[in-house]
Motif scaffolding. Structure first.
Motif, mmCIF file in Angstrom:
data_model
loop_
_atom_site.group_PDB
_atom_site.id
_atom_site.type_symbol
_atom_site.label_atom_id
_atom_site.label_comp_id
_atom_site.label_asym_id
_atom_site.label_seq_id
_atom_site.Cartn_x
_atom_site.Cartn_y
_atom_site.Cartn_z
ATOM 1 N N LYS A 137 0.866 -1.176 0.000
ATOM 2 C CA LYS A 137 0.000 0.000 0.000
ATOM 3 C C LYS A 137 0.905 1.229 0.000
ATOM 4 O O LYS A 137 1.766 1.350 0.862
ATOM 5 N N LEU A 138 0.683 2.093 -0.964
ATOM 6 C CA LEU A 138 1.564 3.237 -1.145
ATOM 7 C C LEU A 138 0.727 4.507 -1.267
ATOM 8 O O LEU A 138 -0.323 4.515 -1.909
ATOM 9 N N SER A 139 1.206 5.577 -0.631
ATOM 10 C CA SER A 139 0.563 6.881 -0.793
ATOM 11 C C SER A 139 1.642 7.946 -0.908
ATOM 12 O O SER A 139 2.704 7.848 -0.296
ATOM 13 N N ALA A 140 1.348 8.962 -1.736
ATOM 14 C CA ALA A 140 2.254 10.098 -1.912
ATOM 15 C C ALA A 140 1.387 11.304 -2.224
ATOM 16 O O ALA A 140 0.863 11.423 -3.335
ATOM 17 N N ASN A 141 1.209 12.156 -1.224
ATOM 18 C CA ASN A 141 0.237 13.251 -1.338
ATOM 19 C C ASN A 141 -1.124 12.694 -1.749
ATOM 20 O O ASN A 141 -1.674 11.855 -1.070
ATOM 21 N N GLN A 142 -1.661 13.119 -2.925
ATOM 22 C CA GLN A 142 -2.991 12.636 -3.314
ATOM 23 C C GLN A 142 -2.964 11.231 -3.899
ATOM 24 O O GLN A 142 -4.017 10.611 -4.069
ATOM 25 N N LEU A 143 -1.804 10.717 -4.239
ATOM 26 C CA LEU A 143 -1.714 9.414 -4.909
ATOM 27 C C LEU A 143 -1.945 8.277 -3.927
ATOM 28 O O LEU A 143 -1.372 8.262 -2.830
ATOM 29 N N ARG A 144 -2.747 7.295 -4.346
ATOM 30 C CA ARG A 144 -2.993 6.080 -3.578
ATOM 31 C C ARG A 144 -2.804 4.893 -4.515
ATOM 32 O O ARG A 144 -3.356 4.875 -5.617
ATOM 33 N N ALA A 145 -2.025 3.919 -4.069
ATOM 34 C CA ALA A 145 -1.719 2.781 -4.943
ATOM 35 C C ALA A 145 -1.675 1.494 -4.138
ATOM 36 O O ALA A 145 -1.339 1.486 -2.944
ATOM 37 N N LEU A 146 -2.000 0.387 -4.813
ATOM 38 C CA LEU A 146 -1.892 -0.963 -4.270
ATOM 39 C C LEU A 146 -1.053 -1.797 -5.230
ATOM 40 O O LEU A 146 -0.982 -1.498 -6.425
ATOM 41 N N GLY A 147 -0.430 -2.859 -4.702
ATOM 42 C CA GLY A 147 0.327 -3.710 -5.602
ATOM 43 C C GLY A 147 1.153 -4.735 -4.883
ATOM 44 O O GLY A 147 0.982 -4.987 -3.674
ATOM 45 N N ALA A 186 -5.163 4.461 -7.857
ATOM 46 C CA ALA A 186 -6.541 4.917 -7.786
ATOM 47 C C ALA A 186 -6.704 6.240 -8.533
ATOM 48 O O ALA A 186 -5.731 6.967 -8.745
ATOM 49 N N PRO A 187 -7.938 6.563 -8.955
ATOM 50 C CA PRO A 187 -8.154 7.820 -9.682
ATOM 51 C C PRO A 187 -7.649 9.028 -8.893
ATOM 52 O O PRO A 187 -7.856 9.127 -7.684
ATOM 53 N N LEU A 188 -6.972 9.933 -9.592
ATOM 54 C CA LEU A 188 -6.480 11.147 -8.956
ATOM 55 C C LEU A 188 -6.384 12.255 -9.982
ATOM 56 O O LEU A 188 -6.396 12.010 -11.194
ATOM 57 N N ASN A 189 -6.281 13.478 -9.469
ATOM 58 C CA ASN A 189 -6.046 14.642 -10.314
ATOM 59 C C ASN A 189 -4.546 14.738 -10.557
ATOM 60 O O ASN A 189 -3.788 15.183 -9.702
ATOM 61 N N LEU A 190 -4.120 14.297 -11.734
ATOM 62 C CA LEU A 190 -2.693 14.210 -12.023
ATOM 63 C C LEU A 190 -2.050 15.594 -12.049
ATOM 64 O O LEU A 190 -0.905 15.753 -11.607
ATOM 65 N N GLY A 235 2.027 19.495 -6.903
ATOM 66 C CA GLY A 235 2.370 19.357 -5.491
ATOM 67 C C GLY A 235 3.762 18.823 -5.241
ATOM 68 O O GLY A 235 4.271 18.924 -4.115
ATOM 69 N N ILE A 236 4.407 18.249 -6.258
ATOM 70 C CA ILE A 236 5.785 17.768 -6.099
ATOM 71 C C ILE A 236 6.753 18.586 -6.949
ATOM 72 O O ILE A 236 7.857 18.138 -7.252
ATOM 73 N N GLY A 237 6.321 19.768 -7.348
ATOM 74 C CA GLY A 237 7.230 20.695 -8.011
ATOM 75 C C GLY A 237 7.406 20.501 -9.495
ATOM 76 O O GLY A 237 8.327 21.083 -10.081
ATOM 77 N N VAL A 238 6.539 19.721 -10.145
ATOM 78 C CA VAL A 238 6.641 19.521 -11.590
ATOM 79 C C VAL A 238 5.806 20.588 -12.283
ATOM 80 O O VAL A 238 4.588 20.647 -12.113
ATOM 81 N N GLU A 239 6.461 21.442 -13.045
ATOM 82 C CA GLU A 239 5.769 22.525 -13.741
ATOM 83 C C GLU A 239 5.323 22.033 -15.115
ATOM 84 O O GLU A 239 6.141 21.768 -15.992
ATOM 85 N N LEU A 240 4.034 21.919 -15.297
ATOM 86 C CA LEU A 240 3.493 21.481 -16.572
ATOM 87 C C LEU A 240 3.293 22.679 -17.491
ATOM 88 O O LEU A 240 2.943 23.767 -17.036
ATOM 89 N N PRO A 241 3.518 22.496 -18.781
ATOM 90 C CA PRO A 241 3.257 23.606 -19.716
ATOM 91 C C PRO A 241 1.761 23.900 -19.790
ATOM 92 O O PRO A 241 0.927 23.019 -19.562
#
Length: 741
Positions: free
Chosen positions: A288-298, A318-322, A328-334
């Motif tokens: 079980k993994l989480s990173a800010n809004q991200l939630r994952a299983l595996g 799981a569904p998230l707002n990418l 939130g992790i400093g990635v600047e999208l164009p």
């Protein structure tokens, strides 16, 4: 017998009292602090270690063999002035009797204030190196009576130990507090810090679960990064089986620093860890993994740990707002045209990889209403080898493109086109439009050349529907590969509104100036969607068949068009010249020759045609069309001219021939009689491409020649009537030629 037993009992009791008294005297009368120099010398000789004991040494002998050290420092004997460790307190004790049974039973091990300062200088030498190397010893001389060793006798190996059962560990607990580890590398300029280390365990017994908690702060300078982490769980190990487990693992913490650009990442992970060194496998189950809004299983599984480890497993996000997560992790999208793009993301995949690469297989990816299946990943991390084989249901590419911007050149041309359209009118009675002069293309760089030179790509993509430039393409297939600066588009094909397209091409960035080439084929492709611009209707409609082969160079739209060369052939079927009535233009010419004024107001009627075809020869952005032909009911149209792609301007000479159509003309002043059948009526078409056929006007010079020709024909007819059969046919022909000239 009773007396003997009593005597023996008293004997052993006395012996025990004597042993206890001796042990008491040994521990109370013997002070190890008096032997610090000897201890330091032993550490120097046996381990090449410089040991400084600043505090007192406490000890006990029975039933616990105990030791307690305070205020100690350690350094390599090679660099005694650069200690690599100092210790505030260490305390431990071992039961004496179990040692005889090869069992280690210890009470609590306490370590406090441990500071490790590991330094590697600019020559690559570490201040801890040399520790553990015994002092050099000379070979003892052989005594005269001692027999020489035989060559057949195997030499005793210093590292060999007699086989036997390993020591059994039984430790009540282990605690490490207020500790710190610093590492610096002067050659690389790197620094790592692990501080505020707190470690606590329960009873440490082989084969049993060992409760464990660990917390620490981590920092580094390249890049500047700081993290806090906490770990807890149940540790279990079996040294004989080389099997280690971490049950109910819980990892949590946060990270901040330069890579996150001032943002903070909160993370956590849970699961069951297993490492089996005998089988060379490792597993992380129930992940079980989480990173800010991200939630994952595996789950993760690694095999062949003794070689290049192979990794497999599964991952579900799981569904998230990418977009929010990346921000939130400093990635600047164009910026994109659709501000809501990348808002919906979901992934399910099987993992397959190694230390060299990682692939997502049996992938199901959902992005903003689109669903993709297939495989995606990096086949080789060192070469950044990207691999993708995806099938998707739909993709709106427009939403991911950069926002539309208009530079000064585009604004200038738009103004020029607007003026041309407004002054051209709809009835063709205005003067011939001027040729456009403003550039139609941007000079901004398009290709990321440096990235393309490093690109290692294999791509296969198929889409049920692709929306691009607001056009819904269907059954789209794309195959491409790239390596070493050469990107090859092996195949692209699809459909649009009943038409189809296919093509291939390549981009070569191995030279300083990029080179591009393309081959494409269109079949019954509607042209109207591509000619609509800035709210203006398309100047022409129809279904296009095209075979083209072009090449160019540069790295901007302007450079590509100015260097464009190639050939093409085209046929436009079942088309319409929008808001341009060639019949009206022809009527105006006939009325002029009939010397009559047109009584009906001009109309903006379209001109339909069955076929418009020709060939193009493109040289440096100018397409020459020497053989244009069109089939309009009752009319035959032919012409030649140029299409200047640099400014999107046309300059054509067109001839229209009446083929005897008996339809009623739009005005009584231009009724067609038999004199006008077969005459080619000249038009000149000039102006922006957006005008289409509205850029065409009667060629007055050509119209004068037609008038002269018709006048000559009329004189010839009158001559025939006057002369009749009075002169020879040869004289008649000579006179006709004279009047025609």
């Amino acid at each position: 017998m009773k007396a003997l037993g009593k005597i023996l009992g008293l004997f052993f009791l006395g012996l025990l009292l004597i042993i206890v008294a001796l042990l008491f005297a040994l521990t109370h009368l013997f002070d190890p602090n008096d032997y610090k120099d000897e201890i330091r010398q032993i550490a120097h000789d046996k381990a090449n270690l410089d040991l400084q004991l600043k505090g007192d040494i406490g000890w006990s002998l029975f039933p616990w063999l105990g030791l307690e050290l305070t205020d100690a420092t350690l350094a390599s004997a090679d660099t005694p002035d650069k200690p690599f460790a100092d210790l505030r307190l260490i305390g431990l004790s071992v039961r004496v009797m179990p040692l005889l049974r090869k069992e280690v039973q210890m009470s609590d091990i306490r370590i406090d204030g441990l500071n490790l300062n590991l330094q590697r200088n600019d020559k690559g030498h570490g201040n801890w190196e040399g520790v553990g190397r015994p002092a050099e010893t000379t070979v003892a001389q052989q005594s005269p009576g001692e027999p020489a060793p035989s060559e057949d006798t195997p030499a005793e190996q210093p590292g060999e130990k007699p086989a036997g059962q390993p020591l059994k560990l039984d430790i009540d607990s282990l605690s490490l507090s207020n500790s710190r580890i610093d590492y610096s590398d002067a050659q690389k300029g790197q620094q790592f810090t692990l501080e505020n280390i707190e470690l606590k365990t329960g009873a440490i017994r082989e084969g049993a679960s060992i409760p464990l908690t660990l917390s620490a702060f981590f920092g580094t300078n390249q890049p500047v990064l700081r993290a806090r982490s906490e770990v807890e769980g149940q540790l279990r190990f079996d040294r004989a089986l080389k099997r280690y487990q971490f049950e109910d693992l819980k990892l949590a913490g946060e990270v901040s620093g330069e890579p996150l650009k001032g943002k903070t990442l909160n993370f956590s992970a849970q699961g069951q860890l297993l490492v089996d060194l005998a089988a060379n496998i490792a597993e992380w189950n129930s992940l079980k993994l989480s990173a800010n809004q991200l939630r994952a299983l595996g789950e993760l599984k690694a095999r062949e740990l003794d070689k290049d480890a192979k990794l497999s497993g599964g991952l579900s996000i799981a569904p998230l707002n990418l977009r929010e997560f990346l921000d939130g992790i400093g990635v600047e999208l164009p910026k994109t045209r659709d501000a809501n793009s990348l808002n919906q993301f979901e992934l399910v995949s099987r993992l397959n990889g190694s230390s060299n690469g990682m692939m997502l297989e049996d992938l199901t990816l959902k992005l903003d209403g689109s669903t993709f299946t297939g495989s995606l990943g990096v086949a080789d991390f060192a070469r950044q080898a990207l691999r993708a084989d995806l099938k998707g249901d739909t993709l709106n590419l427009d939403g991911y493109l950069p926002p539309e911007t208009k530079d000064k050149a585009a604004a200038a041309r738009q103004a020029e086109v607007k003026d041309s359209i407004s002054s051209a009118g709809k009835d063709g009675s205005t003067p011939l439009p001027n040729a456009p002069t403003q550039q139609a293309w941007s000079d901004d760089k398009v290709l990321p050349v440096d990235q393309l030179r490093k690109l290692d790509l294999q791509l296969a993509l198929s889409l049920g529907q692709l929306t691009f430039d607001q056009q819904p393409f269907t059954d789209v297939t794309l195959k491409a590969n790239g390596r070493g600066g050469l990107i090859t588009l092996q195949e692209v094909r699809g459909k649009l509104q009943g038409g189809s397209f296919s093509g291939n091409g390549r981009i070569d960035v191995r030279q300083a100036e990029p080179m591009l080439s393309v081959e494409k084929r269109l079949s019954r492709m509607p042209v109207e969607p591509f000619l609509k611009k800035d709210g203006q209707p398309a100047p022409i409609r129809g279904l296009l068949d095209l075979d083209a082969k072009f090449n160019t160079r540069g790295n901007s739209q302007k450079a590509w068009v100015e260097a464009l060369n190639g050939t093409a052939s085209f046929v436009l079927n079942d088309g319409v010249l929008v808001d341009a009535n060639l019949e009206q233009q022809l009527c105006r010419g006939i009325a002029t020759l009939n010397r009559k004024a047109m009584s009906n107001p001009p109309t903006g009627k379209d001109t339909p045609f069955r076929e418009l075809k020709g060939s193009l020869s493109v040289r440096n952005g100018v397409a020459h069309n020497p053989d244009m032909k069109a089939q309009i009911p009752g009319l035959a149209v032919s012409g030649k001219g140029d299409l200047d792609l640099r400014v999107l301007g046309i300059d054509y000479q067109v001839g229209i021939t009446i083929e005897g159509d008996q339809r009623e003309m739009p005005d009584p002043a231009c009724q067609v009689n038999e004199r006008y059948v077969g005459i080619e009526w000249p038009l000149r078409c000039r102006g922006p491409l957006e005008l289409g056929a509205k850029a065409c006007r009667l060629d007055q010079d050509g119209l004068g020649k037609i008038a002269a020709r018709l006048a000559g024909n009329k004189l010839t007819e009158k001559l025939e009537e006057k002369l009749g059969d009075k002169v020879s046919p040869e004289l008649k022909d000579a006179l006709k030629g004279l009047f025609n000239r």
